[in-house]
Design an enzyme around this catalytic site. Structure first.
Site, PDB file in Angstrom:
ATOM      1  N   GLY A 295      23.403 -33.838  27.473  1.00  0.00           N
ATOM      2  CA  GLY A 295      21.961 -34.068  27.355  1.00  0.00           C
ATOM      3  C   GLY A 295      21.048 -32.936  27.790  1.00  0.00           C
TER       4      GLY A 295
ATOM      5  CD  GLU B  88      21.782 -35.440  34.007  1.00  0.00           C
ATOM      6  OE1 GLU B  88      21.771 -34.842  32.922  1.00  0.00           O
ATOM      7  OE2 GLU B  88      22.738 -36.134  34.393  1.00  0.00           O
ATOM      8  CG  ASP B  89      19.833 -35.669  29.900  1.00  0.00           C
ATOM      9  OD1 ASP B  89      20.303 -36.006  31.004  1.00  0.00           O
ATOM     10  OD2 ASP B  89      20.290 -36.100  28.824  1.00  0.00           O
TER      11      ASP B  89
ATOM     12  CG  ASP C 286      19.172 -45.227  33.293  1.00  0.00           C
ATOM     13  OD1 ASP C 286      19.599 -46.184  33.947  1.00  0.00           O
ATOM     14  OD2 ASP C 286      18.590 -45.375  32.199  1.00  0.00           O
TER      15      ASP C 286
ATOM     16  CE  LYS D 102      15.386 -44.251  31.103  1.00  0.00           C
ATOM     17  NZ  LYS D 102      16.430 -44.984  30.358  1.00  0.00           N
TER      18      LYS D 102
ATOM     19  CG  PHE E 232      17.750 -45.881  25.206  1.00  0.00           C
ATOM     20  CD1 PHE E 232      18.725 -45.644  26.175  1.00  0.00           C
ATOM     21  CD2 PHE E 232      17.870 -45.256  23.974  1.00  0.00           C
ATOM     22  CE1 PHE E 232      19.806 -44.812  25.910  1.00  0.00           C
ATOM     23  CE2 PHE E 232      18.950 -44.426  23.703  1.00  0.00           C
ATOM     24  CZ  PHE E 232      19.918 -44.204  24.671  1.00  0.00           C
TER      25      PHE E 232
ATOM     26  CG  ASP F 191      23.258 -39.229  23.000  1.00  0.00           C
ATOM     27  OD1 ASP F 191      23.035 -39.134  24.215  1.00  0.00           O
ATOM     28  OD2 ASP F 191      24.229 -39.857  22.533  1.00  0.00           O
TER      29      ASP F 191
ATOM     30  NE  ARG G  32      23.962 -35.217  22.315  1.00  0.00           N
ATOM     31  CZ  ARG G  32      24.057 -35.859  23.474  1.00  0.00           C
ATOM     32  NH1 ARG G  32      23.094 -35.775  24.352  1.00  0.00           N
ATOM     33  NH2 ARG G  32      25.101 -36.612  23.747  1.00  0.00           N
TER      34      ARG G  32
HETATM   35  P1  IMP Z   1      22.696 -42.620  35.166  1.00  0.00           P
HETATM   36  O1  IMP Z   1      24.051 -42.346  35.737  1.00  0.00           O
HETATM   37  O2  IMP Z   1      22.481 -44.090  34.920  1.00  0.00           O
HETATM   38  O3  IMP Z   1      21.569 -42.026  35.988  1.00  0.00           O
HETATM   39  O4  IMP Z   1      22.643 -42.003  33.735  1.00  0.00           O
HETATM   40  C1  IMP Z   1      22.616 -40.676  33.544  1.00  0.00           C
HETATM   41  C2  IMP Z   1      23.002 -40.268  32.142  1.00  0.00           C
HETATM   42  O5  IMP Z   1      22.870 -41.338  31.189  1.00  0.00           O
HETATM   43  C3  IMP Z   1      22.049 -39.205  31.685  1.00  0.00           C
HETATM   44  O6  IMP Z   1      22.542 -37.941  31.984  1.00  0.00           O
HETATM   45  C4  IMP Z   1      21.948 -39.436  30.201  1.00  0.00           C
HETATM   46  O7  IMP Z   1      22.941 -38.681  29.557  1.00  0.00           O
HETATM   47  C5  IMP Z   1      22.218 -40.898  30.027  1.00  0.00           C
HETATM   48  N1  IMP Z   1      20.943 -41.642  29.862  1.00  0.00           N
HETATM   49  C6  IMP Z   1      20.291 -42.352  30.798  1.00  0.00           C
HETATM   50  N2  IMP Z   1      19.156 -42.883  30.308  1.00  0.00           N
HETATM   51  C7  IMP Z   1      19.100 -42.479  29.029  1.00  0.00           C
HETATM   52  C8  IMP Z   1      18.123 -42.681  27.986  1.00  0.00           C
HETATM   53  O8  IMP Z   1      17.074 -43.327  28.124  1.00  0.00           O
HETATM   54  N3  IMP Z   1      18.402 -42.085  26.798  1.00  0.00           N
HETATM   55  C9  IMP Z   1      19.526 -41.345  26.580  1.00  0.00           C
HETATM   56  N4  IMP Z   1      20.439 -41.120  27.528  1.00  0.00           N
HETATM   57  C10 IMP Z   1      20.235 -41.689  28.741  1.00  0.00           C
HETATM   58 MG    MG Z   2      22.868 -36.345  30.858  1.00  0.00          MG
END
Ligand code: IMP
Ligand code: MG
Length: 179
Positions: A50, A104-105, A108, A136, A157, A164, A170
């Protein structure tokens, strides 16, 4: 003009953050990073897939000595974060005694980043900071020291600008959110 709506795999997304806004914010982040790290030769670690576009745009705004590595941590399928987080792949450089800044992109639940922080700490960096384009706050499940944040967003989302939906979107220059 940016498309107002895009459809990916039958899901409709609406325009949320224009590329021009992202560019502006990245310029500001670059200035903040220069203030904190211009003499440290920091090692940026970009989390694939991402963050590749964010990393490419940010790095080109940095006017001080720095290096970049790319790692992969897959933990995501569809529109819901899975609980299990896998291993970090691809780190080929020693980070011992380095200033490390993770790119990081989006954060979440924060579980991916939490895992990365713990895993990288084993290799004894001097310090680790986190720079994420998107955060978020309402979705966070763990406490994270996030040093640089592009945009705080609601619990939607998002796709585009590297993010993606099941592999698609992307390449969109702007960020869109699921309707
Ligand atoms: P986390 O571990 O829940 O913080 O998720 C992190 C990863 O999930 C990020 O690096 C993204 O690749 C993916 N991700 C989380 N939220 C989104 C979203 O809204 N759209 C797309 N990818 C997401
Ligand atoms: Mg990511």
């Amino acid at each position: 003009m940016a498309e107002q709506n895009v459809v990916l795999n039958n899901l409709t997304f609406e325009l949320h953050i224009q590329n021009s806004e992202i560019e502006l914010r990245i310029t500001q982040l670059a200035k903040l990073l220069a203030k904190g790290h211009s003499n440290a030769n920091p090692l940026f670690i970009s989390v694939l897939n991402g963050s590749f576009i964010f990393a490419a745009d940010l790095l080109r705004q940095l006017d001080f000595a720095c290096e970049i590595e790319f790692v992969k941590v897959s933990s995501y399928a569809g529109t819901q974060s899975t609980r299990e987080v896998k291993q970090v792949l691809g780190l080929s450089k020693s980070i011992e005694n380095r200033t490390v800044i993770i790119l990081e992109d989006i954060i979440d639940s924060g579980l991916t980043m939490d895992f990365l922080l713990c895993d990288l700490a084993r290799f004894k960096p001097k310090q680790i900071e986190i720079c994420t384009l998107l955060l978020k706050p309402e979705a966070l499940k763990v406490k994270l020291p996030v040093n640089y944040i592009g945009f705080e967003v609601a619990n939607d989302f998002l796709v585009g600008y590297g993010l993606d939906y099941d592999g698609h979107g992307r390449n969109l220059p702007h960020i869109y959110k699921a309707v």
